[in-house]
Design a protein around this motif. Structure first.
Motif, PDB file in Angstrom:
ATOM      1  N   PHE A 155      -4.300   4.782   3.746  1.00  0.00           N
ATOM      2  CA  PHE A 155      -3.119   5.252   3.012  1.00  0.00           C
ATOM      3  C   PHE A 155      -3.446   6.401   2.069  1.00  0.00           C
ATOM      4  N   ARG A 156      -4.329   7.325   2.515  1.00  0.00           N
ATOM      5  CA  ARG A 156      -4.751   8.382   1.597  1.00  0.00           C
ATOM      6  C   ARG A 156      -3.976   9.681   1.755  1.00  0.00           C
ATOM      7  N   GLU A 157      -3.107   9.784   2.757  1.00  0.00           N
ATOM      8  CA  GLU A 157      -2.413  11.062   2.990  1.00  0.00           C
ATOM      9  C   GLU A 157      -1.575  11.469   1.786  1.00  0.00           C
ATOM     10  N   GLY A 158      -1.684  12.755   1.437  1.00  0.00           N
ATOM     11  CA  GLY A 158      -0.816  13.298   0.397  1.00  0.00           C
ATOM     12  C   GLY A 158      -1.290  13.009  -1.004  1.00  0.00           C
ATOM     13  N   VAL A 159      -2.224  12.095  -1.165  1.00  0.00           N
ATOM     14  CA  VAL A 159      -2.756  11.819  -2.500  1.00  0.00           C
ATOM     15  C   VAL A 159      -4.250  12.126  -2.490  1.00  0.00           C
ATOM     16  N   LYS A 160      -4.835  12.155  -3.672  1.00  0.00           N
ATOM     17  CA  LYS A 160      -6.231  12.549  -3.758  1.00  0.00           C
ATOM     18  C   LYS A 160      -7.097  11.310  -3.958  1.00  0.00           C
ATOM     19  N   ALA A 161      -8.028  11.097  -3.023  1.00  0.00           N
ATOM     20  CA  ALA A 161      -8.929   9.955  -3.159  1.00  0.00           C
ATOM     21  C   ALA A 161     -10.132  10.386  -4.011  1.00  0.00           C
ATOM     22  N   LEU A 162     -10.431   9.594  -5.040  1.00  0.00           N
ATOM     23  CA  LEU A 162     -11.538   9.936  -5.935  1.00  0.00           C
ATOM     24  C   LEU A 162     -12.859   9.443  -5.366  1.00  0.00           C
ATOM     25  N   LYS A 163     -13.929  10.162  -5.695  1.00  0.00           N
ATOM     26  CA  LYS A 163     -15.257   9.628  -5.403  1.00  0.00           C
ATOM     27  C   LYS A 163     -15.513   8.468  -6.353  1.00  0.00           C
ATOM     28  N   VAL A 164     -16.169   7.454  -5.842  1.00  0.00           N
ATOM     29  CA  VAL A 164     -16.537   6.343  -6.713  1.00  0.00           C
ATOM     30  C   VAL A 164     -18.054   6.281  -6.778  1.00  0.00           C
ATOM     31  N   ASN A 165     -18.579   6.296  -7.981  1.00  0.00           N
ATOM     32  CA  ASN A 165     -20.024   6.405  -8.202  1.00  0.00           C
ATOM     33  C   ASN A 165     -20.602   7.589  -7.418  1.00  0.00           C
ATOM     34  N   GLY A 166     -19.802   8.647  -7.309  1.00  0.00           N
ATOM     35  CA  GLY A 166     -20.291   9.857  -6.656  1.00  0.00           C
ATOM     36  C   GLY A 166     -20.183   9.853  -5.146  1.00  0.00           C
ATOM     37  N   ILE A 167     -19.616   8.805  -4.577  1.00  0.00           N
ATOM     38  CA  ILE A 167     -19.552   8.747  -3.112  1.00  0.00           C
ATOM     39  C   ILE A 167     -18.101   8.781  -2.652  1.00  0.00           C
ATOM     40  N   GLU A 168     -17.856   9.631  -1.660  1.00  0.00           N
ATOM     41  CA  GLU A 168     -16.510   9.823  -1.165  1.00  0.00           C
ATOM     42  C   GLU A 168     -16.063   8.598  -0.339  1.00  0.00           C
ATOM     43  N   ALA A 169     -14.770   8.315  -0.394  1.00  0.00           N
ATOM     44  CA  ALA A 169     -14.253   7.191   0.387  1.00  0.00           C
ATOM     45  C   ALA A 169     -13.853   7.671   1.776  1.00  0.00           C
ATOM     46  N   THR A 170     -14.741   7.478   2.749  1.00  0.00           N
ATOM     47  CA  THR A 170     -14.411   7.827   4.124  1.00  0.00           C
ATOM     48  C   THR A 170     -14.807   6.638   4.993  1.00  0.00           C
ATOM     49  N   PRO A 171     -14.271   6.562   6.203  1.00  0.00           N
ATOM     50  CA  PRO A 171     -14.692   5.472   7.087  1.00  0.00           C
ATOM     51  C   PRO A 171     -16.208   5.422   7.255  1.00  0.00           C
ATOM     52  N   GLU A 172     -16.854   6.603   7.275  1.00  0.00           N
ATOM     53  CA  GLU A 172     -18.307   6.635   7.492  1.00  0.00           C
ATOM     54  C   GLU A 172     -19.050   5.973   6.327  1.00  0.00           C
ATOM     55  N   THR A 173     -18.671   6.368   5.084  1.00  0.00           N
ATOM     56  CA  THR A 173     -19.396   5.788   3.950  1.00  0.00           C
ATOM     57  C   THR A 173     -19.097   4.301   3.816  1.00  0.00           C
TER      58      THR A 173
ATOM     59  N   ASN B 152       0.831  -1.199   0.000  1.00  0.00           N
ATOM     60  CA  ASN B 152       0.000   0.000   0.000  1.00  0.00           C
ATOM     61  C   ASN B 152       0.865   1.249   0.000  1.00  0.00           C
ATOM     62  N   GLY B 153       1.928   1.216   0.822  1.00  0.00           N
ATOM     63  CA  GLY B 153       2.815   2.363   0.935  1.00  0.00           C
ATOM     64  C   GLY B 153       3.515   2.670  -0.383  1.00  0.00           C
ATOM     65  N   ALA B 154       3.885   1.611  -1.116  1.00  0.00           N
ATOM     66  CA  ALA B 154       4.575   1.811  -2.391  1.00  0.00           C
ATOM     67  C   ALA B 154       3.630   2.428  -3.424  1.00  0.00           C
ATOM     68  N   ILE B 155       2.353   2.040  -3.397  1.00  0.00           N
ATOM     69  CA  ILE B 155       1.384   2.662  -4.319  1.00  0.00           C
ATOM     70  C   ILE B 155       1.280   4.145  -3.995  1.00  0.00           C
ATOM     71  N   ARG B 156       1.162   4.462  -2.706  1.00  0.00           N
ATOM     72  CA  ARG B 156       1.047   5.848  -2.304  1.00  0.00           C
ATOM     73  C   ARG B 156       2.269   6.639  -2.787  1.00  0.00           C
ATOM     74  N   GLN B 157       3.443   6.047  -2.599  1.00  0.00           N
ATOM     75  CA  GLN B 157       4.690   6.688  -3.007  1.00  0.00           C
ATOM     76  C   GLN B 157       4.708   6.960  -4.509  1.00  0.00           C
ATOM     77  N   ARG B 158       4.271   5.982  -5.295  1.00  0.00           N
ATOM     78  CA  ARG B 158       4.275   6.145  -6.747  1.00  0.00           C
ATOM     79  C   ARG B 158       3.268   7.199  -7.184  1.00  0.00           C
ATOM     80  N   VAL B 159       2.066   7.161  -6.574  1.00  0.00           N
ATOM     81  CA  VAL B 159       1.023   8.115  -6.969  1.00  0.00           C
ATOM     82  C   VAL B 159       1.430   9.531  -6.553  1.00  0.00           C
ATOM     83  N   LEU B 160       2.054   9.625  -5.387  1.00  0.00           N
ATOM     84  CA  LEU B 160       2.510  10.916  -4.865  1.00  0.00           C
ATOM     85  C   LEU B 160       3.457  11.602  -5.842  1.00  0.00           C
ATOM     86  N   SER B 161       4.270  10.818  -6.535  1.00  0.00           N
ATOM     87  CA  SER B 161       5.307  11.424  -7.370  1.00  0.00           C
ATOM     88  C   SER B 161       5.002  11.341  -8.860  1.00  0.00           C
TER      89      SER B 161
END
Lengths: 387, 272
Positions: free
Chosen positions: B203-221, B182-191
């Protein structure tokens, strides 16, 4: 041990120089045991090689029996975990080959040039200081290289890749162009009569020089405009692997150059050859087989490397479009073995498990052949140096 | 490697015999590779507090976990999917009553570089990106930039989740890059400007998490099950574990604050 030698009266008596039967027996036993132990240790390492072959072949064979050879060697579809798994390893073979080829392109010219410089150009005291430093490159753990490739070099390629390539082309292209032009103008000048010689020489230099400059500028400009989408690619790994193979190539080919010997060099100087002529026409040809052995060892270093390629080659199981496009991600055999090992089920012995051994077996056979060939070259160069 | 160790310990335990299922101070856990890290972290934490309890965790896949529970070869089956009816029937005829416990939620965030103006994608678009049908961000309404699709290696539970929930039966294109964590994906996407990858929610810090089908990826959803790439993770036991037994403590660890912290640390979302 007590030794008494009595010289008086001309009688020489040394009873303790002769061993007693018991001592002799003891010595015999110790000798046999010692030899046996050394033999056992030696044969243990030989047996280890044999067993590695046997065990890898044993786990590789079921794959070929089950899935045949065709898919493995001709397909690029690598889906080991799919419902209907596909085990095409062609892309991996290609990836290993292109990455190794790239590494050799980097390491061989640099390595041989450095070896020549160490053995024939710089003073001996300086060489004693520089060579260990180059050899230190071999002591850096490969994960450190991989980390550098992934965290520093890959983003750099993505941001400044085009400019970097352009600068590299200038650095390589300019000196080689100057060299070629000088040699060409010399050769052409020699054939003309003295009156035109200097004119012709300058003419050639100006025409060829401006042509080369124009070419370099065009290439540099088009490279500068290039944007590299992904920095983890064959090019990145080739450079890093080249640096990793460098100490092997420098060290072994420098040894080969050294073993050419003083006599040949002095003979060449005595005939009036310059240092450049001596190196190019005498020393390098004489050390040829040793240098070839160095190159093969470098190839083995590059093809067997795992950590760097797993971290920085992108691991995309594809053959780039077009095939020589080094800026596309590739996947190598070693990285596939390392990356897919965890999920391969050794208990049930699935195809997914055996296919990794099939790859390992191919690698083993390849490096075995390389080793034999380089051994042969090294032996030949020793014979030459000796005789 | 972990699996080999786990498999050998499991085999050794079976060799010893009677000690597997039934002994109150021994808990044998087997099943999903996705839930495995949670079970391992729980086991480590619990054994640290109760040195007399021995917990072994194997990861042989959800299906094998269910099989082990039915054959009474394990006390807890970890599964990344609910038990199928056929498995429940087999359990009934073997005299085993599988009880379902949801320990955590597994949500996968689709991440892109910060500079990417895109706000969200649909599951179908994500699938097309990974099958290689869409190769440029411009086709998705973004800038003219080639897409660098990055995937986890086929060993990981995250890959398994992605494969089942997003790819369905479609095959990931050959040009997709694979990385080991997971960390390596974050590292690659970050750069990498053109990159898209998928990671556990932690592992969402520093990168942008996309909405999927219009819904944000959060612990609540994820907990509310409105986010589409999310699924519950299960542990199954034979019958309801009795209170004050190590097994009960182990299963209910996920409700305690420490357990929730462990779940978050392993990259998953606690249920409540």
């Amino acid at each position: 041990m007590q030794t008494s030698v009595e010289i008086a009266g001309g009688k020489v008596q040394s009873p303790s120089l002769l061993l007693s039967n018991r001592a002799r027996l003891r010595q015999r036993i110790a000798a046999v045991l010692g030899n046996g132990f050394l033999l056992a240790v030696t044969s243990f390492s030989m047996l280890a090689v044999l067993f590695i072959f046997i065990f890898i072949a044993r786990d590789a064979l079921p794959f070929f029996q089950h899935n045949g050879l065709r898919e493995f060697f001709t397909s690029t579809h690598w889906y080991p975990s799919a419902g209907e798994p596909e085990f095409g390893a062609l892309a991996m073979f290609f990836g290993s080959a292109i990455v190794t080829f790239g590494a050799i392109l980097v390491a061989v010219p640099l390595g041989i040039a450095a070896a020549v410089c160490l053995s024939d150009v710089i003073p001996f005291a300086l060489r004693q200081f520089v060579k260990p430093i180059i050899e230190m490159l071999a002591a850096i753990p490969s994960v450190a290289y991989g980390f550098f490739a992934l965290v520093v070099f890959a983003p750099l390629l993505q941001q400044q890749g085009g400019h970097l390539l352009a600068v590299a082309v200038w650095i390589i292209g300019l000196p080689s162009a100057v060299l070629v032009i000088i040699v060409l103008s010399d050769v052409a000048g020699d054939r003309l009569s003295d009156r035109f010689q200097s004119w012709a020489r300058w003419g050639i230099i100006i025409i060829l020089g401006s042509g080369a400059l124009f070419g370099l500028m065009v290439i540099g400009k088009s490279l500068s405009a290039l944007r590299i989408a992904s920095g983890t690619n064959a090019f990145n790994v080739s450079i890093i692997l080249g640096i990793m193979a460098l100490p092997t190539i420098v060290s072994v080919s420098e040894d080969a150059l050294q073993s050419v010997g003083r006599e040949l060099r002095e003979g060449s100087y005595a005939l009036g050859a310059t240092r450049a002529e001596t190196i190019v026409k005498i020393v390098l040809p004489a050390a040829r087989s040793g240098i070839l052995a160095a190159v093969i060892l470098g190839v083995m270093r590059a093809i067997g490397e795992t950590m760097v390629v797993w971290m920085a080659s992108g691991n995309a199981s594809q053959i780039p479009q077009p095939w020589y496009n080094m800026l596309d991600p590739v996947r190598t055999l070693t990285a596939t073995i390392a990356g897919d090992m965890g999920e391969a089920d050794q208990v049930t012995g699935s195809s997914r498990y055996h296919v990794l051994f099939a790859m390992a077996f191919c690698l083993l056979v390849f490096s075995f052949v390389c080793n034999l060939v380089s051994e042969r070259f090294i032996r030949r160069s020793r014979q030459k140096a000796g005789g | 490697m972990k699996k080999i160790i786990a498999a050998t310990t499991a085999a050794m335990l079976m060799g010893i015999g009677a000690a597997t299922a039934g002994d109150a101070n021994k808990i044998v856990v087997d099943g999903s590779t996705t839930v495995g890290p949670i079970a391992k972290a729980f086991a480590e934490y619990y054994m640290g507090k109760h040195p007399d309890v021995n917990i072994t965790v194997s990861e042989s896949g959800s299906g094998n976990g269910a099989k082990s529970l039915i054959n009474a070869a394990c006390d807890v089956a970890t599964m990344s999917r609910p038990m199928k009816n056929s498995e429940k029937d087999a359990a009934k005829s073997a005299g085993v009553l599988p009880i379902e416990h949801i320990v955590a939620m597994d949500g996968i965030a689709m991440v892109v570089h910060e500079s990417n103006p895109l706000q969200g994608l649909t599951i179908e678009q994500i699938r097309d990106v990974y099958t290689g049908k869409i190769t440029n961000w411009k086709e998705l309404g973004g800038p003219d930039r080639p897409i660098v699709a990055i995937s986890r290696d086929t060993n990981s539970g995250t890959y398994e989740t992605f494969e089942t929930m997003v790819m369905k039966n479609a095959k990931i294109a050959g040009k997709t890059e694979y990385v080991g964590s997971n960390g390596a994906i974050r590292q690659r996407v970050l750069s990498t400007e053109g990159a898209i990858g998928y990671v556990g929610l932690a592992f969402r810090e520093g990168v942008k998490a996309l909405k999927v089908n219009g819904i944000e990826a959060t612990p609540e959803t994820v907990v509310a099950k409105t986010y589409p790439i999310a699924r519950p993770l299960y542990m199954y036991t034979n019958g309801r574990p009795k209170q004050d037994t190590p097994l009960y403590d182990f299963i209910t660890l996920s409700d305690s604050p420490e357990g929730k912290k462990i779940i978050e640390d392993t990259g998953f979302v606690p249920v409540k």
